[in-house]
Design an enzyme around this catalytic site. Sequence first.
Site, mmCIF file in Angstrom:
data_model
loop_
_atom_site.group_PDB
_atom_site.id
_atom_site.type_symbol
_atom_site.label_atom_id
_atom_site.label_comp_id
_atom_site.label_asym_id
_atom_site.label_seq_id
_atom_site.Cartn_x
_atom_site.Cartn_y
_atom_site.Cartn_z
ATOM 1 N N TYR A 21 6.107 25.628 1.058
ATOM 2 C CA TYR A 21 5.764 26.827 1.074
ATOM 3 C C TYR A 21 5.108 26.944 2.706
ATOM 4 O O TYR A 21 4.879 28.069 2.471
ATOM 5 C CB TYR A 21 5.126 27.766 0.411
ATOM 6 C CG TYR A 21 7.201 28.017 -0.582
ATOM 7 C CD1 TYR A 21 7.799 28.961 -0.389
ATOM 8 C CD2 TYR A 21 6.500 27.206 -1.454
ATOM 9 C CE1 TYR A 21 8.965 29.169 -1.426
ATOM 10 C CE2 TYR A 21 7.669 27.217 -2.504
ATOM 11 C CZ TYR A 21 8.946 28.257 -2.811
ATOM 12 O OH TYR A 21 9.628 28.145 -3.181
ATOM 13 N N TYR A 148 14.910 35.099 -8.590
ATOM 14 C CA TYR A 148 13.812 33.813 -8.516
ATOM 15 C C TYR A 148 13.665 32.661 -9.368
ATOM 16 O O TYR A 148 13.245 32.420 -10.726
ATOM 17 C CB TYR A 148 12.807 33.562 -7.856
ATOM 18 C CG TYR A 148 12.107 32.137 -7.611
ATOM 19 C CD1 TYR A 148 12.907 31.819 -5.753
ATOM 20 C CD2 TYR A 148 11.304 30.953 -7.444
ATOM 21 C CE1 TYR A 148 11.934 30.449 -5.560
ATOM 22 C CE2 TYR A 148 10.980 30.235 -8.215
ATOM 23 C CZ TYR A 148 11.657 29.176 -6.645
ATOM 24 O OH TYR A 148 11.285 28.178 -6.349
ATOM 25 N N ASP A 240 15.380 32.881 -18.736
ATOM 26 C CA ASP A 240 14.775 31.681 -17.993
ATOM 27 C C ASP A 240 12.952 32.429 -18.333
ATOM 28 O O ASP A 240 12.646 33.101 -17.262
ATOM 29 C CB ASP A 240 15.069 31.638 -16.340
ATOM 30 C CG ASP A 240 14.603 30.735 -15.575
ATOM 31 O OD1 ASP A 240 12.679 30.272 -15.731
ATOM 32 O OD2 ASP A 240 15.029 30.815 -14.317
ATOM 33 N N LYS A 269 6.769 25.279 -15.945
ATOM 34 C CA LYS A 269 5.602 25.873 -15.773
ATOM 35 C C LYS A 269 4.002 25.351 -17.303
ATOM 36 O O LYS A 269 3.367 24.264 -16.711
ATOM 37 C CB LYS A 269 5.442 27.302 -15.444
ATOM 38 C CG LYS A 269 5.809 27.703 -13.613
ATOM 39 C CD LYS A 269 5.467 28.002 -13.140
ATOM 40 C CE LYS A 269 6.172 27.856 -11.928
ATOM 41 N NZ LYS A 269 7.636 29.277 -11.571
HETATM 42 C C1 LIG Z 1 8.590 28.677 -10.514
HETATM 43 C C2 LIG Z 1 9.830 29.103 -11.339
HETATM 44 C C3 LIG Z 1 11.040 28.086 -11.647
HETATM 45 C C4 LIG Z 1 10.834 26.628 -10.862
HETATM 46 O O1 LIG Z 1 10.767 26.400 -11.369
HETATM 47 P P1 LIG Z 1 9.770 25.131 -10.107
HETATM 48 O O2 LIG Z 1 9.112 23.800 -11.755
HETATM 49 O O3 LIG Z 1 8.696 25.046 -9.237
HETATM 50 O O4 LIG Z 1 10.755 23.996 -9.687
HETATM 51 C C5 LIG Z 1 12.208 28.229 -12.026
HETATM 52 N N1 LIG Z 1 12.017 29.988 -12.897
HETATM 53 C C6 LIG Z 1 11.002 30.328 -12.379
HETATM 54 C C7 LIG Z 1 11.365 32.159 -13.178
HETATM 55 C C8 LIG Z 1 10.333 30.301 -12.167
HETATM 56 O O5 LIG Z 1 8.707 30.871 -11.894
#
Ligand SMILES: *Cc1c(COP(=O)(O)O)cnc(C)c1O
Length: 432
Positions: A21, A148, A240, A269
Amino acid sequence: MNTITSSGLRQRDKAVNWHPYTQMKTADDIIPVVRGKGIYLYDEQGKQYMDVVSSWWVTLHGHSHPHIAQRVFEQLNTLEQVIFAGFTHEPATQLSENLLQLLPSAQKKAFYSDNGSTAVEVALKMCIQYAHNHGKKKTKILAFKNAYHGDTFGAMSVSEKSFWTKPFESMLFEVVFIDTPNAGNLEYLRLQIKELADEVACFIYEPLVQGAAGMLMYDAEHLNSLMAVCRKEGVLMIQDEVFTGFGRTGKLFAADYLTEKPDIMCFSKGLTGGTMPMGITTCTNSIYNAFLSDDRHKTLFHGHSFTANPLACAAALASMELLLTEETQMNIQYITQRHSEFVNNLASHSQVENARSIGTILAFDFKTGNGTSYFNEIGKILYNEFLQRGIIMRPLGNVIYLVPPYCITSEELDFVYRNILEVLDQFNDKNI
Ligand SMILES: *Cc1c(COP(=O)(O)O)cnc(C)c1O
């Protein structure tokens, strides 16, 4: 002591590294970090930076946490890696058991991968092949506008299209994007889902908060209502929780705000407390059973070299132990309370719009005359301003947000809040 000067490292960095980024042509301001402790990161001069974005939303208990370090160290001396096809190990089994116990009870199986994007890829493949294994062809996916879900091709496909995804647009698969729900559009959205139900393999959503879009928040009650239609119409749901999981929203998972339950959930995360890369996709027995067959064609052919890496599992186990302590739970409630008070405080500020918070996430829009694009210069200006004050903030366009590690103290919160107000006042009445 380190003899490399900061500017020396920057030059070497520029020769070899390509940062995410980051427009590398203009990247003269990469900061070399030598260590981290608690909520702080330190550069070579010993300058400290308060990491209130939890290093891209991953750090839960602060940097270099001794409990996690100890557990990873012990694991490193016991078993560092083993193929996860045909073999298993204690940390993976324990982690699956511990995680599933905290999730909605229908979540019964855990599938390991390496990050949030891969957790999403796996979830999408599960849903598409679920239909396939049942002799149906469903190739469309339902997602929210502004979504996202990551940067790999499948994840990009189900994410909002922007200049980030522009070069790949012709290669992305078909996704129907619907608005996030509110009182006004709810009935219409329910109808939309009903009409699409036969064609879509699944509905993927970020529950309650759309993080990367700028910490956009919407009501659990409305999401429940959409999930109920999905359940009724047989549309599989992928929740997600890569960002919202592990306490971010004030409860352990965003799922804890919802009465309707998903079929599949994605985590990454905060999963390892932000120490090691790891993703998990969990699912119900109903999903799993669609792959449980003597017919080899029904296998989920997906796996990564480091699937269920024991070190990452150990880190996740240690992080979850910390997360469940009374101390951490009280800290989360404390941050939640302080954030909502500060939101009230911000609401009256002339430079602020849409001040909002849920749990440990606080965000507001910095009022500008010229829209909210990511390119918006104001983000960069504010980033630098906070950096000079020793605070790491990464505004998303004109959206300023805080996602601190749970170990942040009341004094540290005071410090951040005070600096936000000072920066707002500094820009007050300036024509930017
Ligand atoms: C950050 C994020 C992802 C992607 O995770 P990465 O480990 O960066 O590939 C997917 N979904 C959500 C909701 C996110 O915030």
